[in-house]
Design a protein around this motif. Structure first.
Motif, PDB file in Angstrom:
ATOM      1  N   LEU A 241       0.831  -1.199   0.000  1.00  0.00           N
ATOM      2  CA  LEU A 241       0.000   0.000   0.000  1.00  0.00           C
ATOM      3  C   LEU A 241       0.865   1.249   0.000  1.00  0.00           C
ATOM      4  CD1 LEU A 241      -2.741  -0.905   2.642  1.00  0.00           C
ATOM      5  CD2 LEU A 241      -2.964  -0.939   0.157  1.00  0.00           C
ATOM      6  N   LEU A 242       0.480   2.230  -0.825  1.00  0.00           N
ATOM      7  CA  LEU A 242       1.201   3.494  -0.931  1.00  0.00           C
ATOM      8  C   LEU A 242       0.219   4.643  -0.724  1.00  0.00           C
ATOM      9  CD1 LEU A 242       3.221   2.614  -4.136  1.00  0.00           C
ATOM     10  CD2 LEU A 242       4.109   2.645  -1.820  1.00  0.00           C
ATOM     11  N   PRO A 243       0.684   5.774  -0.162  1.00  0.00           N
ATOM     12  CA  PRO A 243      -0.245   6.866   0.123  1.00  0.00           C
ATOM     13  C   PRO A 243      -0.563   7.745  -1.080  1.00  0.00           C
ATOM     14  CG  PRO A 243       1.934   7.437   0.908  1.00  0.00           C
ATOM     15  CD  PRO A 243       2.023   6.032   0.394  1.00  0.00           C
ATOM     16  N   GLU A 244       0.312   7.772  -2.089  1.00  0.00           N
ATOM     17  CA  GLU A 244       0.141   8.686  -3.223  1.00  0.00           C
ATOM     18  C   GLU A 244       0.208   7.923  -4.534  1.00  0.00           C
ATOM     19  OE1 GLU A 244      -0.373  11.927  -3.128  1.00  0.00           O
ATOM     20  OE2 GLU A 244       0.182  12.540  -1.098  1.00  0.00           O
ATOM     21  N   ASP A 310       3.584   1.299   3.152  1.00  0.00           N
ATOM     22  CA  ASP A 310       4.734   2.184   2.997  1.00  0.00           C
ATOM     23  C   ASP A 310       4.325   3.615   3.344  1.00  0.00           C
ATOM     24  OD1 ASP A 310       7.258   3.027   2.412  1.00  0.00           O
ATOM     25  OD2 ASP A 310       7.289   2.308   0.350  1.00  0.00           O
ATOM     26  N   GLU A 311       5.221   4.345   4.012  1.00  0.00           N
ATOM     27  CA  GLU A 311       4.908   5.684   4.544  1.00  0.00           C
ATOM     28  C   GLU A 311       3.665   5.596   5.436  1.00  0.00           C
ATOM     29  OE1 GLU A 311       7.119   7.751   3.969  1.00  0.00           O
ATOM     30  OE2 GLU A 311       7.978   7.434   1.990  1.00  0.00           O
ATOM     31  N   GLU A 312       3.694   4.664   6.387  1.00  0.00           N
ATOM     32  CA  GLU A 312       2.498   4.342   7.176  1.00  0.00           C
ATOM     33  C   GLU A 312       1.940   5.548   7.928  1.00  0.00           C
ATOM     34  OE1 GLU A 312       1.996   4.028  10.704  1.00  0.00           O
ATOM     35  OE2 GLU A 312       3.930   4.971  11.139  1.00  0.00           O
ATOM     36  N   ALA A 345       6.101   0.688   7.281  1.00  0.00           N
ATOM     37  CA  ALA A 345       7.408   1.277   6.969  1.00  0.00           C
ATOM     38  C   ALA A 345       7.315   2.795   6.962  1.00  0.00           C
ATOM     39  CB  ALA A 345       7.897   0.781   5.607  1.00  0.00           C
ATOM     40  N   SER A 346       8.300   3.451   7.594  1.00  0.00           N
ATOM     41  CA  SER A 346       8.305   4.915   7.609  1.00  0.00           C
ATOM     42  C   SER A 346       9.622   5.430   8.162  1.00  0.00           C
ATOM     43  CB  SER A 346       7.151   5.448   8.460  1.00  0.00           C
ATOM     44  OG  SER A 346       7.192   6.859   8.553  1.00  0.00           O
TER      45      SER A 346
END
Length: 719
Positions: A241-244, A310-312, A345-346
């Motif tokens: 999963l990615l935020p953007e 990712d980038e939690e 992950a962050s």
């Protein structure tokens, strides 16, 4: 006695509806069916089957069992759990889960293949075509492969040497090549990768925090965990999963390079037919790796064994409208339901995740240094009270001087400002009127590229008028404050020879355009990139050595309980873009409050000190992660009716130990699209089942027809 099917329908309905299963129709939980609802047939999903009677009135029958993949047990349980947790109708998350199933199927493609018949007249061009026709190909691909014109191919088709047939692209994806080796890892990466691999191979539910500074190579580490999951079980599936959306292409490229196969891609920019292809492949198990946005959590995985967030920490994982949920939290829940490992992950983990790691609920793996020879950038604060920009400008002399040095060395600068458009406010010098959207308190943002004023909340836009709509004064409207377009304008004036671009959601409309801009920046074809948070995380630009934060104080305004945390995270991510390869980097933060704890922590690059201070404040107030919050947003067109309803709702709140209810109060944005808005804030101790409390409260009130009530568990926005 008959068979009764409880069917969930993807609509905001409070519960599953019962239908009679016709004689001879074999149904099981998860099956997709067509059922009558009023005058229409609706798609639904069987939630349960039981023997019984329908009550006083005969039940309507299930019309049809659809020839569609069923929702696997884990996916169905997750949909129902997510609805209970979010205090919403189960049809809301079900609609997300069925989004791919309801998309149109890909259209058949006309393909050509050789029939074996010899042409009446042989030419070198025709021979090339027949030699190239080794399997079904489109006419254009065949002509391109043979190096001939389309007319040659058409001639062979007319003579019967080639035959045409319609081919529907199947939902299969190439399997990952698990024999391929990953990137060379340093000792810290290898230790973390080994720990994650052991966790995945052990099976069952577990959560790990992969905590690494920017540029430490977290992606390479979690890809090794993915390799371990895929190798441990030939049917295992992995979700990243990615935020953007802007980040998906870079991660997809790295996944493809690591496993020799392109993963499934899932986000709002994926065309509906391609979305259906991914959905069906996930349901069949032939798509084993998916890279996507938060809604990918609802895909029908058959055997999900690893979820990577990712980038939690990123607030983009929070869905703010429709079905309201926090993607990071639901990822952990889906992992528990599926018995899968979860990796968060962050470089700047959320306080909730850090608290769980400190308490031992999550395994904590740290990467404390950048990969290779790269080192963290030097961070300096520019006190705008001491060295302000020139009148009418937004870049201070120290930042401009640093940009000139960077440009002179042939290196790149990133100017970061998390504000879209040209100016965030337009007002009239004659009467003081602030331009707002119709029936909405939101300010209109000026966009010079399009010459329009835009409301980023409702989407309303209009041409910028030549006179004030309120008082009629000509040429009186002035732009207040900077957006990225205004900063770009200033950069062009200062460096007319430089190659300058803007990266924001107004200039980058889809994943393809984002990939083009990222590739141009990585190739060194851009000297100065002016960007919002779309470019502030996850990207590697080898020649980028200077990051200038135009308004470092922006996120600290507004009184949001997460303001300091989010500002620290965003600025740490933005400054972390500098110096990620062999060239040293620096970051300059323009601020009017250099003494603020966030600014001091950023300057010292002392995350632990910031986290310790922020945790202490939260614990004293009983706020997350030491307590829990929920919000209630009530809205309606009539202010008096809304006031009366919210007062009655306040009286109906259950009196429960460990729960405090604040409100009702006017929302900061009290008017949106003609609807007045009121808010409650609920604070609860950690031991309270907040979802159950909110569900009990909601059951005590019945909103009048025009009033809507939305519940937000763990709110991120307080507008």
């Amino acid at each position: 006695m008959s068979r009764i099917a409880s069917v969930l329908i993807p609509m905001p309905l409070p519960e599953a509806f019962d239908y009679e299963a016709p004689e001879g129709m074999a149904l099981a939980p998860g099956d997709q069916v067509a059922v009558p609802l009023g005058p229409r047939l609706m798609r639904g999903v069987v939630a349960a089957i039981r023997d019984g009677h329908g009550g006083n009135r005969p039940l309507k029958q299930v019309a049809e069992r659809l020839d569609e993949p069923p929702l696997p047990p884990g996916a169905l349980e997750f949909v129902q759990w997510a609805a209970r947790y979010s205090v919403d109708a189960p049809g809301q998350p079900l609609a997300i889960a069925l989004r791919g199933a309801r998309a149109p199927k890909p259209k058949p493609v006309r393909m050509l293949e050789a029939t074996g018949r010899a042409p009446g007249r042989t030419t070198p061009a025709r021979t090339k075509v027949l030699e190239a026709a080794t399997g079904p190909m489109t006419a254009a691909d065949l002509a391109r492969a043979a190096g001939v014109s389309a007319g040659v191919v058409k001639g062979l088709l007319d003579e019967g040497c080639l035959a045409e047939r319609l081919v529907t692209e199947d939902a299969a994806f190439d399997p990952p090549d698990l024999a391929r080796k990953g990137s060379e890892l340093n000792a810290s990466q290898a230790a973390s990768a080994g720990a994650l691999a052991d966790m995945v191979r052990a099976g069952g539910f577990s959560v790990a925090l992969l905590d690494g500074v920017t540029g430490s190579g977290k992606t390479e580490v979690y890809l090794e965990a993915a390799a371990a999951a895929l190798a441990a079980d030939p049917e295992a599936q992995v979700l990243i999963l990615l935020p953007e959306i802007a980040l998906t292409q870079a991660v997809i490229a790295r996944v493809t390079h690591r496993f020799g196969a392109r993963p499934g891609e899932w986000h709002s920019d994926v065309a509906p037919p391609a979305r259906r292809r991914v959905w069906e492949a996930v349901a069949s198990g032939t798509c084993r790796i998916v890279v996507g946005a938060r809604s990918a959590l609802f895909l029908p995985f058959r055997k999900l064994r690893l979820i990577v967030v990712d980038e939690e920490h990123d607030s983009s994982f929070k869905q703010e409208d429709g079905f309201i949920y926090q993607g990071r939290d639901l990822a952990v829940a889906r992992g528990k339901i599926e018995g899968a490992a979860v990796v968060l992950a962050s470089a700047t983990p959320s306080l909730e995740t850090l608290r769980n790691a400190e308490a031992g609920r999550y395994r904590w793996l740290r990467l404390s240094a950048r990969h290779g020879t790269a080192r963290l950038p030097d961070i300096e604060l520019i006190d705008l009270k001491a060295t302000p920009p020139e009148h009418g400008r937004w870049l201070s002399p120290p930042l401009v001087a640093a940009m000139a040095e960077t440009y002179g060395r042939g290196e790149q600068t990133l100017l970061f400002l998390n504000r879209r458009g040209y100016a965030p406010l337009v007002l009239c010098r004659a009467c003081g009127e602030r331009m707002t959207a119709p029936d909405t308190d939101s300010w209109l943002v000026e966009h010079r590229y399009s010459g329009r004023l835009v409301c980023h909340l409702t989407g309303f836009s209009m041409p910028k008028p030549s006179a004030c709509p309120h008082c009629g004064a000509k040429d009186s409207l002035v732009s207040i404050g900077p957006g990225v377009e205004r900063v770009e304008e200033e950069a062009r004036q200062l460096f007319p020879q430089a190659r300058i671009a803007v990266f924001s959601s107004d200039t980058v409309f889809d994943a393809r355009e984002a990939r083009r801009l990222v590739e141009a920046m990585a190739a060194g074809d851009i000297d100065i990139l002016v960007a919002t948070q779309a470019a502030a995380k996850g990207h590697n630009f080898p020649k980028l050595t200077l990051v200038g934060v135009v308004d470092a104080d922006l996120g600290l305004r507004g009184g949001d309980l997460r303001a300091a945390e989010r500002t620290y995270q965003l600025l740490a991510q933005a400054t972390g873009r500098a110096g990620r390869k062999d060239r040293p980097g620096r970051a300059l933060l323009q601020t009017y409050a250099p003494e603020h704890p966030v600014m001091q922590a950023l300057k010292a690059q002392d995350r632990d000190a910031f986290v310790e201070a922020e945790m202490a404040e939260r614990e004293a107030a009983g706020l997350p992660p030491f307590g829990r919050l929920a919000a209630v947003i009530a809205s309606g067109p009539d202010a008096a009716q809304l006031d009366a309803f919210t007062q009655a709702m306040a009286q109906a709140a259950p009196n429960t130990p460990g729960v405090e209810v604040y409100g009702p109060a006017d929302a900061p944005l009290g008017l949106v699209r003609g609807r007045r808005r009121k808010r409650f804030l609920v604070r609860a101790d950690r031991g309270v089942d907040l979802s159950a409390y909110m569900a009990a409260w909601r059951a005590r009130v019945r909103p009048p027809g025009q009033i809507r009530v939305a519940i937000d568990i763990d709110p991120y926005s307080f507008l």
